[in-house]
Design a protein around this motif. Structure first.
Motif, PDB file in Angstrom:
ATOM      1  N   GLY A  64      41.298  47.961  44.840  1.00 60.50           N
ATOM      2  CA  GLY A  64      42.248  47.747  45.925  1.00 60.50           C
ATOM      3  C   GLY A  64      41.687  46.868  47.028  1.00 60.50           C
ATOM      4  O   GLY A  64      42.269  46.753  48.109  1.00 60.50           O
ATOM      5  N   VAL A 123      35.377  41.539  43.649  1.00 64.02           N
ATOM      6  CA  VAL A 123      35.199  40.111  43.905  1.00 64.02           C
ATOM      7  C   VAL A 123      35.855  39.770  45.238  1.00 64.02           C
ATOM      8  O   VAL A 123      37.072  39.856  45.379  1.00 64.02           O
ATOM      9  CB  VAL A 123      35.785  39.255  42.762  1.00 64.02           C
ATOM     10  N   SER A 180      44.900  46.497  41.179  1.00 57.89           N
ATOM     11  CA  SER A 180      43.482  46.304  41.452  1.00 57.89           C
ATOM     12  C   SER A 180      42.815  47.671  41.470  1.00 57.89           C
ATOM     13  O   SER A 180      43.230  48.544  42.239  1.00 57.89           O
ATOM     14  CB  SER A 180      43.304  45.608  42.813  1.00 57.89           C
ATOM     15  N   THR A 191      39.970  43.647  46.131  1.00 51.83           N
ATOM     16  CA  THR A 191      39.772  42.281  45.650  1.00 51.83           C
ATOM     17  C   THR A 191      40.578  41.320  46.534  1.00 51.83           C
ATOM     18  O   THR A 191      41.782  41.513  46.719  1.00 51.83           O
ATOM     19  CB  THR A 191      40.222  42.189  44.166  1.00 51.83           C
TER      20      THR A 191
HETATM   21  C1  F1P Z   1      39.043  42.981  39.192  1.00 53.45           C
HETATM   22  C2  F1P Z   1      37.831  42.465  38.438  1.00 53.45           C
HETATM   23  C3  F1P Z   1      37.472  43.350  37.255  1.00 53.45           C
HETATM   24  C4  F1P Z   1      36.247  42.862  36.555  1.00 53.45           C
HETATM   25  C5  F1P Z   1      35.065  42.654  37.513  1.00 53.45           C
HETATM   26  C6  F1P Z   1      35.487  41.898  38.723  1.00 53.45           C
HETATM   27  O1  F1P Z   1      38.735  44.083  39.962  1.00 53.45           O
HETATM   28  O2  F1P Z   1      38.126  41.160  37.987  1.00 53.45           O
HETATM   29  O3  F1P Z   1      38.518  43.386  36.339  1.00 53.45           O
HETATM   30  O4  F1P Z   1      35.869  43.784  35.558  1.00 53.45           O
HETATM   31  O5  F1P Z   1      34.563  43.894  37.904  1.00 53.45           O
HETATM   32  O6  F1P Z   1      36.704  42.400  39.289  1.00 53.45           O
HETATM   33  P1  F1P Z   1      39.876  44.943  40.647  1.00 53.45           P
HETATM   34  O7  F1P Z   1      40.715  44.030  41.486  1.00 53.45           O
HETATM   35  O8  F1P Z   1      40.673  45.588  39.571  1.00 53.45           O
HETATM   36  O9  F1P Z   1      39.122  45.946  41.496  1.00 53.45           O
END
Ligand code: F1P
Length: 325
Positions: free
Chosen positions: A92, A323, A89, A94
């Protein structure tokens, strides 16, 4: 735009990745095991796929699944008896990535750009500080991939790659920027299909996502020759087919002709032209490292399509950088 600056930082990202890898191996007495499950969300999931493939190709066994699938549907996947779970991530933070760390009863490894919830909760963390302002992941994807690939090579007793060389090869690829801008202004395509085989298939998937994220544009991705089995019906004079090729076969030429017969235009990205309408040469670098040479090309294509459509690729509508749930 931050997105363009960040794509142009790919060569620098490779060197940042090399430093992160070296710091990690000098400060940790740790080798990656053979059986590894990789997980992530969005681009981080599409990054988990080539890492799983590279693991297999280098003599281990890699499996990848999106975090949400590990959380809610893991009984449908051949997880086997992994020795490590790698959660990827950029932020880090999400929610699904942090929660996914606890889905398997095995040691947990974080691959991220920051000291973060993910890095703190994992047993090991490789922090690659390829920081980005843009919502979309660009040079961080290549940097994460390269750093972890070096760790795989090192762990399995292979020689690691010369980061200076790989970095300079990404610089060569970035020289195609003006040509990419010209393709986009020359051909106002209505839809785009990305094709890649083996380790280039997840690159095609990431390209498809980049088009959707940056350019809010309908795009598809298939394993190269699978596209002939039904899917090709959608290709016509409004279609750009992007053929990512590492090992050229005469099949690639036949496929190019087949799409041209449907009036679609083909852009081949690889070592040799396949008789395509547009061609971008990628310097020779053996798989699985070659992945890093294709990514900047497809990111620039999505970037210029976004700009051509009057959009701001830094802040795509409906998307957020992290997210949370
Ligand atoms: C994961 C992610 C990205 C996407 C968007 C939403 O984020 O799905 O790949 O481009 O910004 O979030 P991460 O877990 O790598 O921070």
């Amino acid at each position: 735009h931050a997105t363009l600056r960040e794509i142009r930082k790919t060569p620098e990202g490779i060197l940042t990745a090399q430093r992160a890898f070296e710091d990690f191996v000098t400060s940790h007495d740790f080798r990656l095991p053979r059986e590894i499950v990789y997980t992530g969300c969005g681009s981080s999931h599409f990054l988990s796929q080539p890492l799983a493939m590279a693991t297999t190709r280098l003599g281990g066994r890699g499996l990848s699944a999106p975090c949400s699938e590990l959380l809610y549907s893991r009984e449908w996947y051949p997880i086997g008896n992994p020795e490590l779970l790698v959660a990827i991530s950029r932020s880090g933070e999400t929610t699904e990535a942090v929660k996914a760390l606890n889905t398997l009863d095995v040691p947990r490894f974080a691959l991220t750009a920051y000291e973060s919830t993910l890095s703190r909760e994992a047993d090991h963390a490789l922090i690659v500080p390829a920081h980005e302002e843009s919502v979309v992941m660009t040079h961080s994807f290549t940097a994460f991939y390269f750093a972890f690939l070096q760790l795989l090579l090192h762990s399995y007793g292979w020689e690691t790659y010369d980061a200076e060389l790989v970095s300079s090869l990404t610089k060569e690829v970035l020289r195609s920027e003006d040509y990419i801008r010209e393709i986009v202004s020359d051909f106002d395509f209505r839809n785009v299909i990305f094709l890649g085989s083996g380790i280039l298939y997840p690159v095609a998937l990431e390209a498809m996502l980049k088009m959707k994220e940056m350019a809010l544009f309908w795009s598809e991705a298939y394993q190269t020759f699978e596209v002939r089995h039904g899917f090709k019906s959608i290709a016509d004079e409004g279609t750009l087919v992007v053929l990512l090729v590492d090992e050229p076969l005469d099949w690639h030429e036949k496929l190019t002709e087949e799409f041209q017969g449907q009036k679609a235009r083909v852009l081949t990205v690889g070592r040799r032209d396949t008789g395509a309408d547009y061609f971008i040469e990628v310097p020779e670098l053996s798989p699985p490292t070659n992945v890093v040479l294709y990514l900047p090309v497809i990111q620039l294509l999505a970037y210029y399509k976004a700009v051509g459509r009057g959009l701001n690729p830094d802040r795509p509508r409906f998307l957020s950088k992290v997210v949370k749930w």
